[in-house]
Each structure stands twice: as structure tokens, then as C-alpha cells.
Design an enzyme around this catalytic site. Structure first.
Site, PDB file in Angstrom:
ATOM      1  N   SER A 143      17.845  24.206  50.653  1.00  0.00           N
ATOM      2  CA  SER A 143      17.864  25.548  51.222  1.00  0.00           C
ATOM      3  C   SER A 143      16.626  26.285  50.742  1.00  0.00           C
ATOM      4  O   SER A 143      15.945  25.856  49.794  1.00  0.00           O
ATOM      5  CB  SER A 143      19.123  26.289  50.754  1.00  0.00           C
ATOM      6  N   TYR A 156      25.499  28.690  44.629  1.00  0.00           N
ATOM      7  CA  TYR A 156      24.778  28.099  45.762  1.00  0.00           C
ATOM      8  C   TYR A 156      23.374  27.669  45.355  1.00  0.00           C
ATOM      9  O   TYR A 156      22.936  26.555  45.675  1.00  0.00           O
ATOM     10  CB  TYR A 156      24.722  29.111  46.899  1.00  0.00           C
TER      11      TYR A 156
END
Length: 284
Positions: A143, A156
Site C-alpha cells: 500500500s 494497517y
């Protein structure tokens, strides 16, 4: 180059978002598919869409990537369906909303089991088979939060940084071993998917308005469509790119983090705050 035409690929998280769009893009380029997800209705829908074009064979597989045994079963079934399978995309992922003191250990482990260990177990399950192919490719989804780490993303970002580190180290091992396997790690910026809408809320969050605010902030920042992200990933596979950045936002923060590795949030924090204000317009 890794040829997509005539290849066969296994994709996790294929029922929605980037996974679904990538399945459609690879199919359009003539790639056979083994699609895995927990959402069986979503899998059947995307398989039906792809099947209408009759360009490739598609199989669907129920798999929860937080369960290593299910990943092993998925790999065995996919390889049985496509003995020449040579592309694996570890895409499945989830989001968890809350600061570190608002999420408990079990919630953090739940996310890590999917976003990080799912990638590791998926890679391990397919690796022996891929090593026997003339050419092969692993694609691991990190990401933009595997490059920068905003507040409220401790779980995350930890997982996506881990995916990045795991993937880069493994790539170097494969290169040193003269393996036929190439490995790309993908860093999408804001992609217009439902990942934030489907995010779990930390058990310590008591302000229910936070979800709405987070969705609005994400919508303001999500500049890239899943279809555009899929095209970029497919091109990266074909060019054997080790690192695939998706979107201007990903490219921008990558440069900024290199220039200001310790204080980049002093710049980005203000940008994020402006986007979060009511009535803020989505940039294009």
C-alpha cells in the site's frame, strides 16, 4: 517480460475492488484464472462477467487467507486446474479503524493474519510450483501505507510495511538463486474501493461519527479507479517491474518520504486535514 496472454493466474481477494478489476483485466489479456475469496456470491458474479467474453477459463475457490490450510487447499486446487499456472497475486486485505489505544491485540492480530500472513502463506503455498515454471511472477499487494505511516494506521501500516520488507527480501533471494520467479510489490495510493466502508472499528472507538468522517476523507483522496489500478498492475507484470506505484498520490509520497524520511507528516498532515474538512473537493 512475463507474458500474460496464455498464462494462468491465481488471485486472492478477487470478488471485489482491485482483485476483481485485475481478474477482469488479466482475462481481457487472455489469462486463465483461479479466483479466491470468502465472498462466494461476489466470486460467481465476476466469473460470470468474465465468462461472457469466453476468452479464458475461470475457476472459483472459497478461501479465507487468514487460514493457512485454506490457502494450501486453494493452491492445490488452482494448480490442479492449471498445471502451468505461473502468476500468483496475493491481494486480499482488510482495514481496521482506530488509533493504537483504540484497537486491542486480538483486532491487530486479525488484521495481520490477513494482510501480512495471508501474503506469506500464499507465497509459500505456490512457490515450489512456480519454481518449476519457465517463467513465473508473484505480485504482493502492499500500500502507499507501506511507504508512509499516518496516525490511526498502526495495524494497517505495520502489515503493509511488513509485506514490503518480506517481498523485497524474497525478491533478492530469488535473484541470487537465479530463479525464474519475478516478484513485484504493489503500492496503491487512493483507490476507489469499499475497503474503508467495510473496515472494522476498533473496540475502543466510542464516536460513531468517525466512520462517516473516515469514509468522506477516503473518498476525497481516492483518485484512481480499480480498473486503472488493474491496468497498471498488468503492465507492471508484463515489464517485470519490482515495484509498482499506482496513482500520482503514491508517486508523490514516495518522493516526499525519501526527501523527508523523519518529518514527512508535517507536510502530509496538513494535506490530509484539508481534505477532511466538510465541503472539501476531491482533487483530480
Amino acid at each position: 517480460m512475463t507474458a500474460i496472454q496464455g498464462a494462468a493466474a491465481a488471485i486472492t481477494g478477487a470478488a471485489s475492488g482491485i482483485g476483481r478489476a485485475l481478474a477482469q483485466e488479466l482475462a481481457a489479456r487472455g489469462c486463465h484464472l483461479a479466483l479466491g475469496d470468502r465472498d462466494e456470491a461476489g466470486l460467481q458474479a465476476v466469473a460470470a462477467e468474465i465468462g461472457k467474453a469466453k476468452r479464458c477459463k475461470v475457476t472459483t475457490h472459497h478461501v479465507d487467507v487468514s487460514e493457512p490450510a485454506q490457502i494450501q487447499d486453494f493452491a492445490a486446487a488452482a494448480i490442479a486446474a492449471y498445471p502451468d499456472l505461473n502468476i500468483v497475486v496475493n491481494n486480499a486485505g482488510v482495514a481496521l479503524m482506530g488509533t493504537f489505544d483504540e484497537i486491542d491485540q486480538a483486532e491487530m492480530e486479525w488484521l495481520m493474519n490477513i494482510n501480512f500472513w495471508g501474503v506469506v502463506h500464499g507465497t509459500r503455498a505456490f512457490l515450489p510450483h512456480l519454481a518449476k515454471q519457465r517463467e513465473a511472477h508473484i505480485v504482493n499487494l502492499s500500500s502507499v501505507f507501506g511507504i508512509i505511516a499516518p496516525p490511526g494506521q498502526t495495524a494497517y501500516a505495520a502489515a503493509k510495511f511488513a509485506v514490503r520488507g518480506f517481498s523485497e527480501s524474497l525478491r533478492h533471494e530469488l535473484w541470487a538463486a537465479k530463479s525464474p520467479i519475478k516478484l513485484s510489490v504493489v503500492h496503491p495510493g487512493g483507490i476507489a474501493t469499499n475497503i474503508v466502508r467495510n473496515a472494522h472499528m476498533g473496540s475502543g472507538i466510542t464516536d460513531t461519527a468517525r466512520r462517516t468522517e473516515s469514509i468522506e476523507r477516503f473518498d476525497n483522496a481516492a483518485r484512481t479507479t480499480p480498473a486503472a489500478a488493474a491496468i497498471r498492475i498488468a503492465e507492471g507484470i508484463e515489464r517485470n517491474e519490482p515495484r509498482i506505484l499506482i496513482g500520482f498520490d503514491a508517486r508523490f509520497v514516495d518522493v516526499l518520504q525519501r526527501l523527508l524520511p523523519a518529518i514527512y507528516w508535517k507536510v502530509l498532515g496538513g494535506i490530509f486535514s484539508r481534505r477532511a474538512r466538510p465541503g472539501a473537493k476531491k482533487e483530480v
